[in-house]
Scaffold this motif. Structure first.
Motif, short mmCIF file in Angstrom:
data_model
loop_
_atom_site.label_atom_id
_atom_site.label_comp_id
_atom_site.label_asym_id
_atom_site.label_seq_id
_atom_site.Cartn_x
_atom_site.Cartn_y
_atom_site.Cartn_z
N GLU A 25 0.84 -1.19 0.00
CA GLU A 25 0.00 0.00 0.00
C GLU A 25 0.87 1.24 0.00
N SER A 40 -17.81 10.59 -3.95
CA SER A 40 -17.12 9.44 -4.55
C SER A 40 -17.53 9.33 -6.01
N ASN A 42 -16.37 6.70 -8.00
CA ASN A 42 -16.41 5.30 -8.38
C ASN A 42 -16.28 4.43 -7.12
N PRO A 43 -17.29 4.45 -6.25
CA PRO A 43 -17.18 3.71 -4.99
C PRO A 43 -17.19 2.19 -5.22
N ASP A 44 -16.52 1.47 -4.29
CA ASP A 44 -16.61 0.01 -4.39
C ASP A 44 -17.91 -0.43 -3.74
N SER A 45 -18.26 -1.68 -3.88
CA SER A 45 -19.57 -2.17 -3.43
C SER A 45 -19.74 -2.14 -1.91
N HIS A 46 -18.64 -2.04 -1.15
CA HIS A 46 -18.74 -2.02 0.31
C HIS A 46 -18.50 -0.63 0.90
N GLN A 47 -18.25 0.34 0.06
CA GLN A 47 -17.96 1.70 0.53
C GLN A 47 -19.22 2.34 1.07
#
Length: 89
Positions: A25, A40, A42-47
């Motif tokens: 990282e 956001s 382009n958030p991820d599915s858990h954001q």
């Protein structure tokens, strides 16, 4: 780039689940450039959200790696540490 951290799952508290994970990282020094910095694109599915936290309050939050909070606060106070932090959590 402020810091580079490795995470070897087998060496940390979630070794039972993460023992095969090895990730690298990078951490960068950033500044907010506009009022849209909390949106956001382009958030991820858990954001669940984005929140800018004052450096002086970092220890009040669960942030991983935990040790990075100390290094970020020291940077904010003018102290420069090594870039490679190693396998910390």
């Amino acid at each position: 780039m402020l810091h580079l951290r490795e995470y070897l799952g087998k060496n940390h508290e979630y070794a039972e689940f993460d023992r095969h994970i090895h990730q690298i990282e990078t951490y960068f020094v950033c500044k907010i450039k506009s009022e849209h910095a909390t949106e956001s694109t382009n958030p991820d599915s858990h954001q669940v959200g984005i929140e800018w936290i004052a450096v002086k309050h970092l220890l009040e939050y669960r942030i991983y790696p935990k040790d990075s909070r100390k290094y970020i606060q020291e940077f904010d106070a003018g102290k420069r540490n090594r870039v490679y932090l190693g396998d910390i959590n």
